[in-house]
Design a protein around this motif. Structure first.
Motif, PDB file in Angstrom:
ATOM      1  N   ASP A 189       0.822  -1.214   0.000  1.00 44.78           N
ATOM      2  CA  ASP A 189       0.000   0.000   0.000  1.00 44.78           C
ATOM      3  C   ASP A 189       0.854   1.261   0.000  1.00 44.78           C
ATOM      4  OD1 ASP A 189      -2.282  -1.515   0.005  1.00 44.78           O
ATOM      5  OD2 ASP A 189      -2.673  -1.307   2.154  1.00 44.78           O
ATOM      6  N   ARG A 190       2.014   1.208   0.654  1.00 40.40           N
ATOM      7  CA  ARG A 190       2.872   2.385   0.770  1.00 40.40           C
ATOM      8  C   ARG A 190       3.914   2.471  -0.344  1.00 40.40           C
ATOM      9  NH1 ARG A 190       0.903   0.862   5.420  1.00 40.40           N
ATOM     10  NH2 ARG A 190       0.550   2.339   7.133  1.00 40.40           N
ATOM     11  N   GLY A 239       3.161   3.672  -8.209  1.00 42.68           N
ATOM     12  CA  GLY A 239       4.326   3.871  -7.361  1.00 42.68           C
ATOM     13  C   GLY A 239       3.953   4.523  -6.044  1.00 42.68           C
ATOM     14  N   PRO A 240       4.924   4.716  -5.168  1.00 41.75           N
ATOM     15  CA  PRO A 240       4.641   5.360  -3.873  1.00 41.75           C
ATOM     16  C   PRO A 240       4.234   6.811  -4.061  1.00 41.75           C
ATOM     17  CG  PRO A 240       7.002   5.136  -4.217  1.00 41.75           C
ATOM     18  CD  PRO A 240       6.345   4.380  -5.327  1.00 41.75           C
ATOM     19  N   SER A 241       3.387   7.304  -3.186  1.00 40.64           N
ATOM     20  CA  SER A 241       2.932   8.687  -3.288  1.00 40.64           C
ATOM     21  C   SER A 241       4.041   9.682  -2.987  1.00 40.64           C
ATOM     22  CB  SER A 241       1.759   8.922  -2.328  1.00 40.64           C
ATOM     23  OG  SER A 241       2.142   8.639  -0.987  1.00 40.64           O
ATOM     24  N   SER A 242       5.058   9.243  -2.251  1.00 36.47           N
ATOM     25  CA  SER A 242       6.184  10.110  -1.910  1.00 36.47           C
ATOM     26  C   SER A 242       7.348   9.253  -1.436  1.00 36.47           C
ATOM     27  CB  SER A 242       5.793  11.104  -0.808  1.00 36.47           C
ATOM     28  OG  SER A 242       5.518  10.409   0.393  1.00 36.47           O
ATOM     29  N   ALA A 262       8.579   4.556   4.729  1.00 35.19           N
ATOM     30  CA  ALA A 262       7.693   3.965   5.733  1.00 35.19           C
ATOM     31  C   ALA A 262       7.469   2.489   5.441  1.00 35.19           C
ATOM     32  CB  ALA A 262       6.355   4.708   5.754  1.00 35.19           C
ATOM     33  N   ALA A 263       7.328   2.131   4.167  1.00 38.44           N
ATOM     34  CA  ALA A 263       7.214   0.718   3.794  1.00 38.44           C
ATOM     35  C   ALA A 263       8.469  -0.038   4.201  1.00 38.44           C
ATOM     36  CB  ALA A 263       6.976   0.588   2.287  1.00 38.44           C
ATOM     37  N   SER A 322       4.216   9.397   7.854  1.00 40.09           N
ATOM     38  CA  SER A 322       3.252   8.746   6.941  1.00 40.09           C
ATOM     39  C   SER A 322       2.041   8.204   7.682  1.00 40.09           C
ATOM     40  CB  SER A 322       3.931   7.621   6.180  1.00 40.09           C
ATOM     41  OG  SER A 322       4.274   6.561   7.037  1.00 40.09           O
ATOM     42  N   GLY A 323       2.177   7.907   8.952  1.00 33.50           N
ATOM     43  CA  GLY A 323       1.075   7.381   9.738  1.00 33.50           C
ATOM     44  C   GLY A 323       0.821   5.921   9.509  1.00 33.50           C
TER      45      GLY A 323
END
Length: 398
Positions: A42-43, A183-186, A192-193, A397-398
């Motif tokens: 997801d990340r 891809g990752p949002s940032s 975080a992943a 990222s939470g």
């Protein structure tokens, strides 16, 4: 070095190289390889392999510092003891506290993984049963626990190999461009992943925590850390590739990710084998975690940094039985109040903080002459930076 010349210990020095490698591999090939893929995917998205490699690099740096420290201070407590000896009491107590919290969270994640694969609707009930069963095994002595873990990890590796081979035969390569998986949002999401995946590499710490029960610790501990880490890093890269390609092919990746993939490409037989492997792997992690948390609490109590009540050792088995019971109770409480992703996130943040203390402690080790000495001296600096960055990314990222 013979048992007669080993450093003195209140605990029985009964673990050899094979036992130590078994502890490390069984602790790493467990919860993470079966439970971490959905939140990590997801990340990280199509950059999942990169997230695994980043986690592996940080873990390798951590392993180097902890192995050096363990070879010089072969006693129970791991980084708690090293921080206390090399830095000050506060550093040791900080390492001990975050270890207890982080590894207790890891134990609850392992128990919940068993529940999610066996009986998703009643995952917490299954998790409680698993914790009780593991505690009973550990109270019978660490050698028996490692023998059980050895059988478990052998079966798990065989099942994962079968899954990987079936994936090569059944999954298409059309999704390898990554276009089907965003891809990752940032960069923060990618890191975080990596922090979540890092939890799966952290099992080698169990070897150092059991330092008072390893024969010839100066030779065995660093070698066992290196061997177990190399084995697990190879397995994780392969399984991450399987998950990535499956996602690119349009398969749903749920909490029981490998079971879902196995059912899609191999039918009920392979899916059932994966469920069995997940139970055995997470069970092996629980064996190691309850032992490791218990021994850290034992070491802290023995030095006056935790209630002296937990410094007791059973006369017959020579295990810290009160501390291990407390570890099991703590894991059970977290199972009752938390979920799998939260448990993984708490575990990641605490364990990375633990290794940050390890790197600060390793900075106090005398540098060897030559290029090798300079490289080892730089390892704690880079490793400390990696731990700080991953914890910060996880928090943002939470």
């Amino acid at each position: 070095m013979t048992a007669a010349t080993d450093p003195p210990s209140r605990l029985a020095r009964s673990l050899g190289l094979r036992d130590a490698v078994t502890i490390g591999v069984s602790a790493m090939i467990g919860t993470g390889v079966f439970a971490v893929w959905q939140p990590a995917l997801d990340r990280a998205g199509s950059w999942l392999i990169a997230a695994v490699l980043i986690a592996a690099v940080v873990a390798a740096l951590n392993a180097t510092s902890t192995a050096r420290l363990a070879a010089r201070h072969p006693e129970a407590g791991g980084v708690y003891a090293y921080g206390r000896i090399r830095v000050n009491r506060f550093a040791g107590v900080l390492a001990g506290v975050v270890f207890l919290i982080g590894k207790t969270a890891s134990a609850s994640a392992a128990a919940l993984t068993i529940g999610l694969y066996v009986w998703p609707e009643q995952s917490r009930v299954v998790a409680f049963v698993a914790i009780v069963a593991v505690l009973a095994l550990n109270l019978r002595g660490v050698v028996r626990s490692t023998r059980v873990a050895g059988v478990m990890v052998g079966v798990v590796v065989l099942v994962l190999a079968a899954l990987a081979i079936m994936a090569i035969l059944r999954l298409s390569t059309g999704g390898l461009s990554g276009e089907a998986v965003p891809g990752p949002s940032s960069a923060t999401s990618l890191l975080a992943a990596s922090a979540l995946i890092f939890v799966a590499f952290a099992g080698y710490a169990r070897i150092t925590v059991l330092g008072e029960e390893v024969r010839d610790p100066v030779r065995v501990i660093p070698l066992a850390v290196a061997i177990s880490f190399a084995i697990v890093a190879s397995v994780y890269v392969v399984i991450a590739l399987v998950v990535w390609v499956a996602a690119a092919d349009g398969y749903a990746i749920g909490p029981a990710a490998l079971s879902d993939i196995a059912a899609a490409i191999g039918g009920e037989g392979l899916a059932g084998a994966v469920v069995v492997a997940a139970v055995l792997a997470a069970g092996a992690v629980l064996l190691s975690l309850i032992a490791g948390v218990g021994r850290t609490l034992f070491a802290m109590a023995d030095r006056g940094d935790a209630p002296r009540y937990f410094a007791a050792v059973s006369a017959q088995r020579r295990v810290p039985h009160r501390a291990e019971i407390a570890a099991a109770v703590g894991a059970g409480v977290l199972v009752a109040v938390g979920g799998l992703t939260l448990a993984l996130a708490v575990s990641a943040a605490m364990i990375l903080t633990y290794y940050a203390v390890a790197h600060v402690s390793a900075l106090r080790i005398e540098r060897r002459p030559g290029l090798g000495g300079w490289l080892l001296a730089g390892t704690p600096v880079v490793g400390l930076a990696g731990c700080v960055v991953l914890v910060a990314s996880l928090a943002v990222s939470g």
